[in-house]
Enzyme design. Structure first.
Site, PDB file in Angstrom:
ATOM      1  N   LYS A   1       0.861  -1.176   0.000  1.00  0.00           N
ATOM      2  CA  LYS A   1       0.000   0.000   0.000  1.00  0.00           C
ATOM      3  C   LYS A   1       0.902   1.232   0.000  1.00  0.00           C
ATOM      4  CE  LYS A   1      -3.859   2.152   2.561  1.00  0.00           C
ATOM      5  NZ  LYS A   1      -4.763   2.057   3.728  1.00  0.00           N
TER       6      LYS A   1
ATOM      7  N   SER B   1      -9.804   2.371   2.983  1.00  0.00           N
ATOM      8  CA  SER B   1      -8.898   3.101   2.124  1.00  0.00           C
ATOM      9  C   SER B   1      -7.909   2.214   1.363  1.00  0.00           C
ATOM     10  CB  SER B   1      -8.098   4.103   2.960  1.00  0.00           C
ATOM     11  OG  SER B   1      -7.255   3.421   3.873  1.00  0.00           O
TER      12      SER B   1
ATOM     13  N   SER C   1     -10.208   0.025   7.118  1.00  0.00           N
ATOM     14  CA  SER C   1      -9.579   0.173   5.809  1.00  0.00           C
ATOM     15  C   SER C   1      -8.907  -1.076   5.246  1.00  0.00           C
ATOM     16  CB  SER C   1      -8.546   1.306   5.848  1.00  0.00           C
ATOM     17  OG  SER C   1      -9.192   2.548   5.836  1.00  0.00           O
TER      18      SER C   1
END
Lengths: 482, 477
Positions: A76, A151, A175
């Protein structure tokens, strides 16, 4: 190759069915072919990946390889990577190259894993749909007109489309779990303090926690083995022995007490989601677990509590993005105030600004007691709910998200977006671990089952998830066209 | 109307650790800009602070030194404000729960009276960097070497009533932190700096007047001047029927005045809240006790001992103990058998002056305590006079040997041989027949003239007492 789990890839590499270079090339090619549709990567590190794969093949042949050596992975874009851009999904950091690795990145590199690239995400991890990214929304491989969740939407979509066999995520209010649920993955949010936060760009420091996003619980156990552990660079990481997560995956769950909080099954939950969750619970009964209705009476407090604490912390954490030392700086600043105002005004997106405003307000003198201090008290009350519940049951189960993936642009009102986190947020406030696993489909869209555990009970959650995945095959489904 | 000043001080003492408070970067002074700032000091994305445990021990030492309550549970907070030399946009400090709670310190006033000054609290925090406004046309430079340097902020109660008291308090605190080894006390380098809160009120009035805060005054002399200026300024305003504005003022040492920096309406809302990156600071009684056991003799104890053991005046004792090295030097001289009074006079007089002239600290003195003791013993045993001793001292300072070596080499040994002195007296009498006649006819004042001539002719080596006695006899004929 690309349909294999990490556990299978490890075997394949060891059996010399394919080399790490071949494997890495396969994923890089897939990213090239498919990511235009999905937009799951911000940066593809092709050259470094091929280099790392070559190194891994050397280690595999000379006997110095570790278990995960040669297996590709996506990071990420919130984890700092030395020499590679770390944008955090923001224009503010579009030019930022960290001179250091996040501890999580360092650990995976040391294990010999091959980083394919950095995945798209909501700006500074603020969002539940991946629509707040400076790099454009990520699309859900199960329906390209829908969101992948957020997210960690880029990580979720990349693994769902099998552009990477696994990815890292971070979870501040859901998330990891919510995009895992919306993309048919296994996503584990560990106990706060289990995984180092060093080099993981902070959103809300007391809630943020990194974790794996994988195809199976077995893979999640393999990645957790590397990620978990004390880090002296993070004062909030916990110095506590890391269990062998893979060793207990097959343990019997006979007699295990599962609590179903009635607040997680009320009118806010779509009936079809409820039906799938009930079906999953029946599977657990067949496996010998016992079911108990419980109550987490203060669940309703968690969203308002979270939306004071998280913005308060983020308003302070994001002060360092001021255009002075790194990151975006406005053109021709006239003076210091102009530099601050325009650098931040132009560098941050709307959702980030909204949360900075809310947080600044909540911490202001005269409002601190009414908002921040009150929220801290409520946070304790929400945590107490779990403490009481875990006195009666071993794990708690419920849906991860009240509905399957929604359409791009469908939730333009921030409040309705915030409410989609209703089942995931309390876990972060309490700091306990939770996992989301695939539990079926509604009209071709995946649904996630959430299992919450007591502090440091990740092994138990992985064990529960794995046993379920032994008797179901939801997690094996791959979206059409990928 | 008679006015009374009310003063409270906030002192920032830089803790003398090798590494910064939340990172491993070095704290040494004077390095090239931005060479001692790591990713953590720069506030880069994702980095985290880790507390340097050494500062905790130092804070506890200080707390014990000021008889304070040590808080076994304290919290680091973020003080949020934007400034280019504050990399994170917040300073890590302690707000509601500081590590050191209420305490006190005794100071001695000029009249010898002891006054007890309350200490409100002392807390740990990180320093900011430095903004450089010169050498960059139209721009400012930022040096972050100082960012993250550990500070102990020591807040006093408003118990001080004059600039003199404020300076006495500062000096007492200054000596304490150096005794404890927690701060080098270097005011020029900013290791020990002070903000003063000053207000005035009519004498006998209970409520406090509106205060002004004077920022960053970096020497004892300037503290005194700044406070005196501020007191006068406030009295003048009040006597002219005006009102004091609560504000921050900056002291300009060149013009000797304080100037408004920012008013209350521009005051920051710092939005303090507990730093989620750091756990509360927690320790147990055992740590406090082990630190207590390791404390050196503190200035106040030493002052009392010096007065009792060596019969020193309070003033002499305070000057000697202000610096631990000076006190040690003094004791080494006295241990050689030199009288305390003589040792004190020389250490505070000639030695201090010579050190000051050459810009040396006492532990860099070219004349060791043993060497000075040797010199002073030669005064005490009448080998040389006090006056000749200054010449010897000068030669020793220049490395021309020990006291005895200098005395021998330069033939400075005092003449105590009666017949030799008589011979000189006779020469003087023969050379000055008029003065002799005048003296004998009753001009007693001329006695001094003869003493001077004898000393001159003996090159100062004749024992002054003997010269006196012998002259009296001889002059009378």
């Amino acid at each position: 190759m690309h349909t294999k789990t990490i556990a299978e890839l490890i075997q394949g590499l060891r059996a010399k069915e394919f080399s790490s270079e071949e494997l890495t090339r396969c994923y890089l090619d897939r990213i090239k072919s498919f990511d235009k549709q999905v937009n799951s990567f911000v940066t593809i590190t092709e050259e470094q990946a091929m280099q790392a794969a070559k190194q891994a093949d050397k280690r595999l042949s000379d006997g110095t390889a570790e278990l995960l050596t040669g297996v590709p992975l996506a990071q990420k874009d919130i984890f700092c990577t030395s020499g590679v851009k770390t944008s955090c999904g923001s224009k503010m950091l579009d030019n930022f190259i960290a001179p250091y690795d996040a501890t999580t990145v360092e650990r995976f590199n040391k294990a010999g894993m091959v980083m394919l690239g950095k995945t798209n995400m909501d700006e500074f991890a603020m969002g539940s749909s991946n629509e707040t990214s400076y790099y454009g929304p990520v699309r859900n491989p199960w329906d390209l007109n829908r969101v992948p969740g957020g997210s960690s939407g880029g990580s979720a979509a990349a693994v769902a489309a099998r552009l990477a066999p696994a990815a890292t995520g971070t979870d501040t209010g859901g998330s990891i779990r919510q995009p895992a649920a919306l993309c048919n993955l296994t996503g584990l949010k560990p106990t706060y303090g289990r995984v180092s936060r060093y080099g993981m760009i902070a959103f809300a420091s007391s809630l943020d926690q990194g974790g794996p996003m994988t195809q199976t619980a077995e893979d999640a156990a393999l990645l957790m083995q590397v990620m978990a552990g004390f880090d002296q660079k993070d004062s909030t990481s916990v110095d506590r022995e890391v269990p062998d997560y893979s060793a207990t995956l097959n343990d019997s769950i006979k007699g295990l007490r599962i609590g179903l909080p009635k607040e997680y099954f009320d009118e806010g939950l779509e009936p079809e989601v409820a039906k799938l969750i009930q079906a999953a619970i029946q599977e657990y009964e067949k496996l010998g677990a016992t079911i108990h209705e419980i109550s987490l009476p203060e669940t309703k407090l968690s969203v308002p509590t979270y939306y004071v604490i998280a913005p308060a912390e983020c308003s302070s954490n994001l002060s360092r993005y001021d255009g002075v030392r790194f990151g975006y700086r406005c053109e021709n600043p006239q003076n210091l105030e102009d530099l601050y105002k325009r650098s931040r005004g132009e560098g941050f997106g709307a959702e980030v600004k909204r949360r900075i405003m809310i947080g600044t307000y909540a911490l202001s003198s005269g409002y601190y007691d009414a908002y921040y201090l009150k929220a801290q008290k409520l946070r304790r009350i929400v945590s107490d709910d779990f403490r009481k519940a875990f006195a009666e049951v071993d794990v708690i189960m419920g849906p991860t998200s009240p509905s399957p993936a929604f359409g791009l642009g469908a939730k333009s009102d921030p409040i309705s977006m915030y409410l989609s986190d209703i089942y995931t947020i309390a876990v972060n406030l309490a700091g306990i671990p939770a996992i989301s696993i695939p539990a079926g489909f509604i009209n071709g869209l995946p649904i996630g089952l959430q299992i919450m555990g007591n502090y440091f009970n990740e092994a138990k959650l992985l064990n529960m998830a794995h046993r379920y995945q032994q008797v179901t095959d939801w997690h094996k489904k791959i979206p059409a066209g990928f | 109307m008679e006015w009374e000043a009310v003063i409270g001080l906030e002192v920032h003492a830089q803790l003398s650790t090798q590494a910064k408070i939340f990172s491993g970067a070095a704290t040494a002074y004077g390095a090239a800009p931005n060479t001692q700032a790591c990713a953590i000091d720069l506030g880069m994305p994702g980095v985290l602070p880790v507390l340097n445990q050494e500062v905790v021990v130092m804070a506890i030492k200080f707390g014990l030194g000021v008889n304070a309550q040590i808080n076994k549970h304290s919290v680091f907070d973020r003080k949020n404000y934007f400034y280019p030399d504050l990399p994170k946009g917040y300073q890590i400090s302690q707000f509601k729960q500081p590590v050191v709670g209420e305490g006190y310190i005794d100071i001695q006033l000029d009249n010898g009276e002891i006054k007890r000054i309350g200490i409100t609290r002392a807390h740990l925090e990180e320093d900011a960097g430095k903004s450089l406004h010169e050498d960059f046309s139209g721009m400012s430079g930022i040096d972050l070497n100082r960012a993250g340097t550990p500070l102990l902020e020591i807040v006093s109660e408003p118990h001080l009533r004059s600039a003199t008291e404020a300076v006495a308090y500062l000096k007492t605190l200054h000596a304490l932190v150096r005794y404890l080894g927690i701060c080098d006390g270097n005011m020029q380098e900013g290791s020990f700096r002070c903000d003063a809160n000053v207000s005035v009120r009519p004498k006998n009035q209970k409520e406090l007047g509106t205060r002004a805060e004077i920022k960053n005054v970096n020497s004892f002399r300037f503290v005194e001047k700044a406070i005196n200026y501020e007191i006068e300024r406030q009295i003048e305003i009040l006597e002219n029927g005006g009102k004091i504005v609560q504000e921050t003022r900056l002291y300009d040492s060149v013009r000797n005045e304080t100037r408004s920096m920012r008013g209350k309406e521009e005051a920051h809302d710092y939005r303090y809240f507990p730093d989620p990156d750091l756990l509360p600071l927690v320790f147990d009684e055992a740590l406090i006790e082990s630190i207590r056991a390791s404390l050196p003799e503190l200035p106040e104890q030493k002052r009392q001992r010096f007065q009792a053991q060596y019969g020193l005046s309070a003033y002499d004792a305070i000057v000697l103990i202000a610096n631990q090295d000076t006190a040690a030097y003094f004791e080494q001289v006295v241990n050689q058998g030199v009288s305390a009074k003589l040792a004190t006079n020389w250490i505070m007089g000639d030695l201090a002056a010579a050190l000051n002239k050459d810009g040396l600290e006492i532990n860099q003195s070219p004349i060791s305590a043993e060497q000075l003791a040797e010199l002073l013993k030669r005064i005490e045993d009448n080998t040389i006079s006090g006056k000749i001793a200054k010449t010897v001292f000068e030669a020793m300072w220049q490395g021309k040997g020990s006291a005895d070596e200098v005395i021998a080499a330069q033939g400075l040994k005092q003449v105590t041989d009666t017949s030799a002195i008589e011979k000189v007296i006779e020469e003087v009498m023969a050379a000055n027949p008029e003065q002799l006649a005048d003296y004998r006819s009753g001009k007693d004042k001329l006695f001094g003239f003869f003493v001077g001539q004898v000393m001159k002719l003996s090159k100062g080596k004749a024992n002054p007492q003997q010269v006196n006695d012998l002259l009296k006899t001889k002059l009378h004929g």
